[in-house]
Each structure stands twice: as structure tokens, then as C-alpha cells.
Design a protein around this motif. Sequence first.
Motif, mmCIF file in Angstrom:
data_model
loop_
_atom_site.group_PDB
_atom_site.id
_atom_site.type_symbol
_atom_site.label_atom_id
_atom_site.label_comp_id
_atom_site.label_asym_id
_atom_site.label_seq_id
_atom_site.Cartn_x
_atom_site.Cartn_y
_atom_site.Cartn_z
ATOM 1 N N ARG A 26 -57.453 -22.089 20.424
ATOM 2 C CA ARG A 26 -56.994 -22.148 19.039
ATOM 3 C C ARG A 26 -57.061 -20.778 18.372
ATOM 4 N NH1 ARG A 26 -58.515 -24.480 15.198
ATOM 5 N NH2 ARG A 26 -56.453 -25.061 14.464
ATOM 6 N N GLN A 27 -56.817 -19.751 19.166
ATOM 7 C CA GLN A 27 -56.749 -18.380 18.665
ATOM 8 C C GLN A 27 -55.380 -17.809 18.996
ATOM 9 O OE1 GLN A 27 -59.114 -16.781 16.831
ATOM 10 N NE2 GLN A 27 -60.208 -18.743 16.853
ATOM 11 N N PRO A 28 -54.556 -17.502 17.986
ATOM 12 C CA PRO A 28 -53.242 -16.931 18.274
ATOM 13 C C PRO A 28 -53.354 -15.655 19.108
ATOM 14 C CG PRO A 28 -53.394 -17.591 15.978
ATOM 15 C CD PRO A 28 -54.783 -17.712 16.542
ATOM 16 N N ILE A 100 -51.879 -36.061 9.170
ATOM 17 C CA ILE A 100 -51.942 -35.194 10.344
ATOM 18 C C ILE A 100 -53.118 -34.245 10.198
ATOM 19 C CG2 ILE A 100 -50.731 -33.394 11.630
ATOM 20 C CD1 ILE A 100 -48.097 -34.698 10.561
ATOM 21 N N GLU A 101 -53.963 -34.212 11.216
ATOM 22 C CA GLU A 101 -55.083 -33.276 11.224
ATOM 23 C C GLU A 101 -54.534 -31.876 11.487
ATOM 24 O OE1 GLU A 101 -58.075 -31.258 10.838
ATOM 25 O OE2 GLU A 101 -58.511 -33.415 10.620
ATOM 26 N N ILE A 102 -54.702 -31.000 10.514
ATOM 27 C CA ILE A 102 -54.083 -29.680 10.618
ATOM 28 C C ILE A 102 -54.683 -28.839 11.740
ATOM 29 C CG2 ILE A 102 -55.542 -28.337 9.050
ATOM 30 C CD1 ILE A 102 -52.831 -27.335 7.781
ATOM 31 N N ALA A 103 -55.867 -29.206 12.194
ATOM 32 C CA ALA A 103 -56.480 -28.477 13.310
ATOM 33 C C ALA A 103 -55.724 -28.667 14.617
ATOM 34 C CB ALA A 103 -57.943 -28.914 13.483
ATOM 35 N N GLY A 168 -44.396 -27.723 17.637
ATOM 36 C CA GLY A 168 -45.729 -28.170 17.260
ATOM 37 C C GLY A 168 -45.804 -29.685 17.290
ATOM 38 N N LEU A 169 -45.422 -30.311 16.173
ATOM 39 C CA LEU A 169 -45.478 -31.753 16.019
ATOM 40 C C LEU A 169 -44.191 -32.212 15.344
ATOM 41 C CD1 LEU A 169 -49.087 -31.851 14.496
ATOM 42 C CD2 LEU A 169 -48.492 -32.227 16.906
ATOM 43 N N PHE A 170 -43.968 -33.526 15.296
ATOM 44 C CA PHE A 170 -42.813 -34.026 14.551
ATOM 45 C C PHE A 170 -43.076 -35.435 14.050
ATOM 46 C CE2 PHE A 170 -41.987 -35.377 18.891
ATOM 47 C CZ PHE A 170 -41.390 -36.621 18.787
ATOM 48 N N SER A 264 -48.327 -35.791 5.599
ATOM 49 C CA SER A 264 -49.458 -35.241 4.852
ATOM 50 C C SER A 264 -50.447 -34.643 5.848
ATOM 51 C CB SER A 264 -50.142 -36.323 4.009
ATOM 52 O OG SER A 264 -50.652 -37.369 4.847
ATOM 53 N N PHE A 265 -51.249 -33.700 5.356
ATOM 54 C CA PHE A 265 -52.109 -32.911 6.235
ATOM 55 C C PHE A 265 -53.540 -32.904 5.700
ATOM 56 C CE2 PHE A 265 -47.828 -31.562 6.825
ATOM 57 C CZ PHE A 265 -47.720 -31.345 8.187
ATOM 58 N N THR A 266 -54.489 -33.115 6.616
ATOM 59 C CA THR A 266 -55.898 -33.123 6.267
ATOM 60 C C THR A 266 -56.642 -32.119 7.143
ATOM 61 O OG1 THR A 266 -56.412 -34.855 7.879
ATOM 62 C CG2 THR A 266 -55.788 -35.569 5.664
ATOM 63 N N GLY A 267 -57.906 -31.889 6.792
ATOM 64 C CA GLY A 267 -58.751 -31.046 7.624
ATOM 65 C C GLY A 267 -58.938 -29.666 7.055
ATOM 66 N N GLY A 268 -59.698 -28.851 7.823
ATOM 67 C CA GLY A 268 -59.993 -27.491 7.404
ATOM 68 C C GLY A 268 -58.837 -26.577 7.649
ATOM 69 N N ALA A 269 -59.047 -25.307 7.350
ATOM 70 C CA ALA A 269 -57.994 -24.309 7.505
ATOM 71 C C ALA A 269 -57.550 -24.235 8.949
ATOM 72 C CB ALA A 269 -58.497 -22.942 7.040
ATOM 73 N N SER A 270 -56.217 -24.185 9.121
ATOM 74 C CA SER A 270 -55.652 -24.100 10.465
ATOM 75 C C SER A 270 -55.825 -22.710 11.029
ATOM 76 C CB SER A 270 -54.171 -24.452 10.426
ATOM 77 O OG SER A 270 -53.592 -24.334 11.684
#
Length: 270
Positions: A26-28, A100-103, A168-170, A264-270
Motif C-alpha cells: 500500500r505504498q505507491p 467502500i473502505e477507502i483503504a 481500482g473498484l467499480f 460512499s467511502f469510509t475509513g482512514g486516509a488512503s
Amino acid sequence: MPSPTTTLDVNATEALHRLSAARATRQPCAPVRALLPAGDVDAAYAVQSAWVAEQQAAGVRIVGRKIGLTNPVVQRQLGVDQPDFGVLLDTMECPTDVPIEIARTLQPKIEAEIAFVLARDLTASVIGAAEVAAATAYVVAALEIVDSRIAAWDIDIVDTVADNASSGLFVLGNRHVEIAELDLPACRMTMLRASEVVSTGSGAACLGDPLAAVAWLATTAREHGRPLRAGEIVLSGALGPMVPVAPGDVFHAQISGLGEVRASFTGGAS
């Protein structure tokens, strides 16, 4: 063009490993374009195909394809000048009514699209808009959450193709519409974040007509040895500019004739 079983050379293998590590940690990562011949889209598709093969070997299913970079506005945003395509996997589809969990993403952005669901294979030697329309079971409003494994979205066409077209996602809407009922280029799209309009556009922004975009994809995918098949979902390209996503965001897109789709998106910073 490379086949799905093309063997990667040392540099292409390094590109694959770099992108895979970005997903795992999870590191670009740094761009991969320096590892591949300049502008060599075929080499980038070979990297993409190798990653998809790894996912299939792990039990993940292909459920469709996505077309990227069909909208001139999005092309300008990313500094590229041609479409590309990526593969949709079953792990990417998100229910409309579940946050959607933004992580799950690294650097997410969102765009509204028209999705096609195919009733028949598209394998003919000549594939145009009429062939696509005849092969389509229905169309549906969609949101694509695009994501780049390349740090700061510092991409060119080689980077994004190798990175599965920045997939990513859809999310798909719930209203299925027969294609004969619609004038796809005239379909208007408005996307809101909460109550703020953040993106607008129309079907005409998608290579002039989403049917033309899917015809381009069907032809290109066939040439790459992965023709479009019955039952597949095709995300036909952005109808307007993509918008960055942050935790807590709620998006609602309305496409005339197709209805709405939400995410909608939940969670900590992506």
C-alpha cells in the motif's frame, strides 16, 4: 501485440514486481516507464496480462473490461493522447448499498460511466457500433474508482497500461436499460459530492459515442488475444472529469435515461 502468455523480459518483470509490491505494501511506487521501451504500449500490456494471470492463478475471476482515457478532458488531466484498457476482476465490484473502505485503494479518484453488459461474444473480424449494440444485453449507470499504484499519478500511457489501466473498484446502478431505448451520445451526466456538483458531461465525451468506445475495445482486446465474452461487464469510459476521493465522501451520479448510481467511502486516509 502480445498474447496473454507472453514471457516478460528482465525489465518488464521488474515493472510487474514494482507494481505488485505497491499493491501489497500500500505504498505507491516510482513510474515503470523507464523499465520499458519508450512509448511501447505492447510491452505495457504484456505486464498487465502477467499480473492478471497471477490473479487468476490465485482464484480471482475476470468479470469484464474497462476502457480508459476516452474523454479528452481526462486525457488532458493525465497528459496522454489515446485510450487504453484494463481488466475487471470480481474483487473490484462493490455493492451500491455498502460503504467502500477507502483503504482498499491508494490514490483514488472517481468518474461516472455507462457500463455495458454483454449477451454475446464480440469476436467478429470487423466490430463496429452496430455489432456492439446487437451483442449488448443492457446498459447501466456506473461509477469507476480509478486508482494508480504510481506515486502522485505521475503516469504516461506506458505506466497506466502496465498498471491495469489504473483500475481500482467499480459500482453498478440498479436500473438495467435496453440500448435501443437510448441515444447514448446525448445522455447527460451530473455527479455530486454530497450536494456539490463536481463533474458533468455526456456520452458524446466518450470517443463521440460509448458504442464507438466499446467497438474500439472489442477490436483491441481481440487483437490482444482476450476477446470480449458474453456476460462480461464493460466500463465504456468517463463521461466527465474524474474527481479525487477522500474518507467520508458520498458521491451520487445521475445519467439521463439510465438513472442514478451512488458510492460512499469510509475509513482512514488512503
